[in-house]
Design a protein around this motif. Structure first.
Motif, PDB file in Angstrom:
ATOM      1  N   UNK A 146       0.773  -1.221  -0.011  1.00 38.81           N
ATOM      2  CA  UNK A 146       0.100   0.030  -0.253  1.00 38.81           C
ATOM      3  C   UNK A 146       0.848   1.243  -0.056  1.00 38.81           C
ATOM      4  N   UNK A 147       1.913   1.383   0.952  1.00 38.80           N
ATOM      5  CA  UNK A 147       2.810   2.472   0.856  1.00 38.80           C
ATOM      6  C   UNK A 147       3.704   2.531  -0.636  1.00 38.80           C
ATOM      7  N   UNK A 148       3.884   1.457  -1.042  1.00 35.31           N
ATOM      8  CA  UNK A 148       4.583   1.521  -2.427  1.00 35.31           C
ATOM      9  C   UNK A 148       3.668   2.061  -3.302  1.00 35.31           C
ATOM     10  N   UNK A 168      14.726   0.827  -0.897  1.00 39.43           N
ATOM     11  CA  UNK A 168      14.405   2.182  -0.292  1.00 39.43           C
ATOM     12  C   UNK A 168      14.987   2.101   1.205  1.00 39.43           C
ATOM     13  N   UNK A 169      15.613   0.764   1.721  1.00 37.38           N
ATOM     14  CA  UNK A 169      15.900   0.748   3.050  1.00 37.38           C
ATOM     15  C   UNK A 169      17.268   1.570   3.567  1.00 37.38           C
ATOM     16  N   UNK A 224      14.035  -3.655  -1.101  1.00 41.42           N
ATOM     17  CA  UNK A 224      13.849  -3.454   0.165  1.00 41.42           C
ATOM     18  C   UNK A 224      13.025  -2.140   0.339  1.00 41.42           C
ATOM     19  N   UNK A 225      13.099  -1.696   1.418  1.00 42.33           N
ATOM     20  CA  UNK A 225      12.436  -0.583   2.072  1.00 42.33           C
ATOM     21  C   UNK A 225      11.060  -1.118   3.037  1.00 42.33           C
ATOM     22  N   UNK A 226      11.054  -0.884   4.277  1.00 43.54           N
ATOM     23  CA  UNK A 226      10.453  -1.397   5.162  1.00 43.54           C
ATOM     24  C   UNK A 226       9.450  -0.312   5.864  1.00 43.54           C
ATOM     25  N   UNK A 227       8.555  -0.563   6.702  1.00 40.56           N
ATOM     26  CA  UNK A 227       7.309   0.197   7.201  1.00 40.56           C
ATOM     27  C   UNK A 227       7.977   1.364   7.890  1.00 40.56           C
ATOM     28  N   UNK A 228       7.978   2.370   7.435  1.00 39.06           N
ATOM     29  CA  UNK A 228       8.221   3.696   7.908  1.00 39.06           C
ATOM     30  C   UNK A 228       7.266   4.696   7.392  1.00 39.06           C
ATOM     31  N   UNK A 229       6.703   5.642   8.077  1.00 43.71           N
ATOM     32  CA  UNK A 229       5.662   6.777   7.610  1.00 43.71           C
ATOM     33  C   UNK A 229       6.259   7.047   5.991  1.00 43.71           C
ATOM     34  N   UNK A 230       7.607   7.371   5.759  1.00 42.42           N
ATOM     35  CA  UNK A 230       7.999   7.934   4.787  1.00 42.42           C
ATOM     36  C   UNK A 230       8.141   7.096   3.647  1.00 42.42           C
ATOM     37  N   UNK A 290       9.299   8.267  -0.078  1.00 40.58           N
ATOM     38  CA  UNK A 290      10.966   7.950  -0.458  1.00 40.58           C
ATOM     39  C   UNK A 290      10.704   7.301  -1.981  1.00 40.58           C
ATOM     40  N   UNK A 291       9.679   6.485  -2.107  1.00 46.46           N
ATOM     41  CA  UNK A 291       9.630   5.978  -3.495  1.00 46.46           C
ATOM     42  C   UNK A 291       9.250   7.286  -4.460  1.00 46.46           C
ATOM     43  N   UNK A 292       8.314   7.983  -4.007  1.00 44.33           N
ATOM     44  CA  UNK A 292       7.844   9.116  -4.830  1.00 44.33           C
ATOM     45  C   UNK A 292       9.070   9.983  -5.114  1.00 44.33           C
ATOM     46  N   UNK A 293       9.723  10.262  -4.219  1.00 49.34           N
ATOM     47  CA  UNK A 293      10.987  11.292  -4.382  1.00 49.34           C
ATOM     48  C   UNK A 293      11.870  10.641  -5.575  1.00 49.34           C
TER      49      UNK A 293
END
Length: 340
Positions: free
Chosen positions: A34-36, A281-282, A319-325, A329-332
């Motif tokens: 969902x975040x990604x 993104x980790x 990777x890239x794990x559950x953080x609010x950002x 980070x992906x959008x950036x």
């Protein structure tokens, strides 16, 4: 930019995770999707489903023995009286040239490098569609696309040809690279996950037709520990076609961007005509697995630098794990890449 994703990737929902002997919640959760997805949509991506290209492209990287294991092991494991709900190895061979056991427990030890890749009823389906997502992205590159984002989950870069590990089962980046190579292109894989892409390195270590470059936290005190050191350059035909650029823990944006320039020099010298980015993104400063200290804005700068290479580029999620950002980070990164 076209983004590829299949909802069946949510079927892998691992529960078991062990760190320093303590049982913790597994950080490779379906909620990452969902975040990604939100990040991809914020960057203006057009989300599309992958095509089903069958087993051929996967079997071009992974052994039939291993693929049979992944497809059948949970059913076999479930027949063991008192077995856990997930397949978790409790024994590993001291050498992988040892005999191949017939038991489910023995094969789990043979094919799973650690305890962070538990296999449940939905793991194979999710991993299969994660791989098909990368394959579909590779075919977009073959068709002339400048870029595409493959939202692959579970990730793949710790998976060897016949070995799962580190949340990974099928090596999506390697599968995509081999797909492109088989159609006459000259691919390089640039892995920017905080962890070394040891599975990717292992798959291509004795080959010179795919360049592998990894920028990661120094493994001397960081997973995967045994791979990812600067002295590992490839062997045989692959000598000089593997480049590891380990960074001191806590490295931030500016030093990371300087290291990217070294990676770019090798990518250009290889004659690369298509780039696969293993997009972890980790490396984020507040990622739960903490290794480097890249900021949200830093991901935009990294994306812009990679986009500046001017190569057709497939971005494969690692990777890239559950953080609010996480989505930010992906959008950036995607916005930075597209700006070039």
């Amino acid at each position: 930019m076209k983004a590829i994703f299949d909802q069946r990737q949510e079927q892998h929902d691992p529960k078991h995770f062990m760190a320093n002997g303590a049982l913790l919640a597994n950080p490779e959760q379906p909620a990452r999707i969902s975040a990604l997805l939100s990040g991809a949509q914020a960057a203006g991506c057009d989300i599309a489903a992958p095509a089903d290209h069958g087993m051929g492209p996967i079997a071009a990287i992974h052994s039939p023995e291993y693929l049979v294991f992944l497809q059948t092991i949970h059913t076999r494991w479930s027949r063991i009286a008192g077995a856990s709900e997930e397949v978790i190895p409790n024994i590993h061979p001291d050498r992988r040239t040892a005999s191949y056991p017939r038991s489910a427990a023995g094969q789990a030890g043979f094919h799973q490098a650690d305890t962070s890749c538990p296999i449940s009823a939905g793991t194979w389906e999710a991993a299969y569609w994660s791989a098909q997502t990368a394959i579909t992205g590779a075919d977009l590159m073959r068709g002339g696309a400048r870029s595409a984002y493959a939202l692959c989950r579970p990730p793949g870069h710790h998976a060897f040809a016949d070995l799962a590990g580190g949340f990974c089962f099928l090596n999506n980046s390697a599968i995509a690279a081999e797909r492109l190579r088989a159609h006459g292109l000259r691919p390089a894989i640039l892995d920017i996950d905080v962890h070394h892409g040891n599975g990717t390195q292992g798959i291509f270590y004795e080959r010179g037709d795919v360049l592998t470059v990894s920028i990661h936290a120094d493994p001397v005190r960081f997973y995967p520990f045994f791979w990812g050191h600067a002295s590992e350059r490839g062997e045989g035909a692959g000598r000089g076609a593997n480049l590891n650029l380990p960074l001191v823990r806590g490295t931030g944006d500016d030093a990371y961007l300087e290291t990217l320039e070294t990676a770019f020099a090798h990518i250009r010298a290889f004659g690369t005509d298509v780039l696969i980015v293993a997009l972890g993104l980790d490396a984020y400063e507040n990622d739960p697995l903490k290794g480097l200290a890249i900021t949200t804005g830093g991901f935009g700068r990294i994306g812009a630098a990679i986009g500046g290479l001017g190569l057709p580029t497939l971005l494969v999620q690692e990777g890239g794990y559950l953080a609010p950002e996480l989505g930010d980070n992906l959008a950036s990164f995607l916005k930075g890449f597209e700006a070039e």
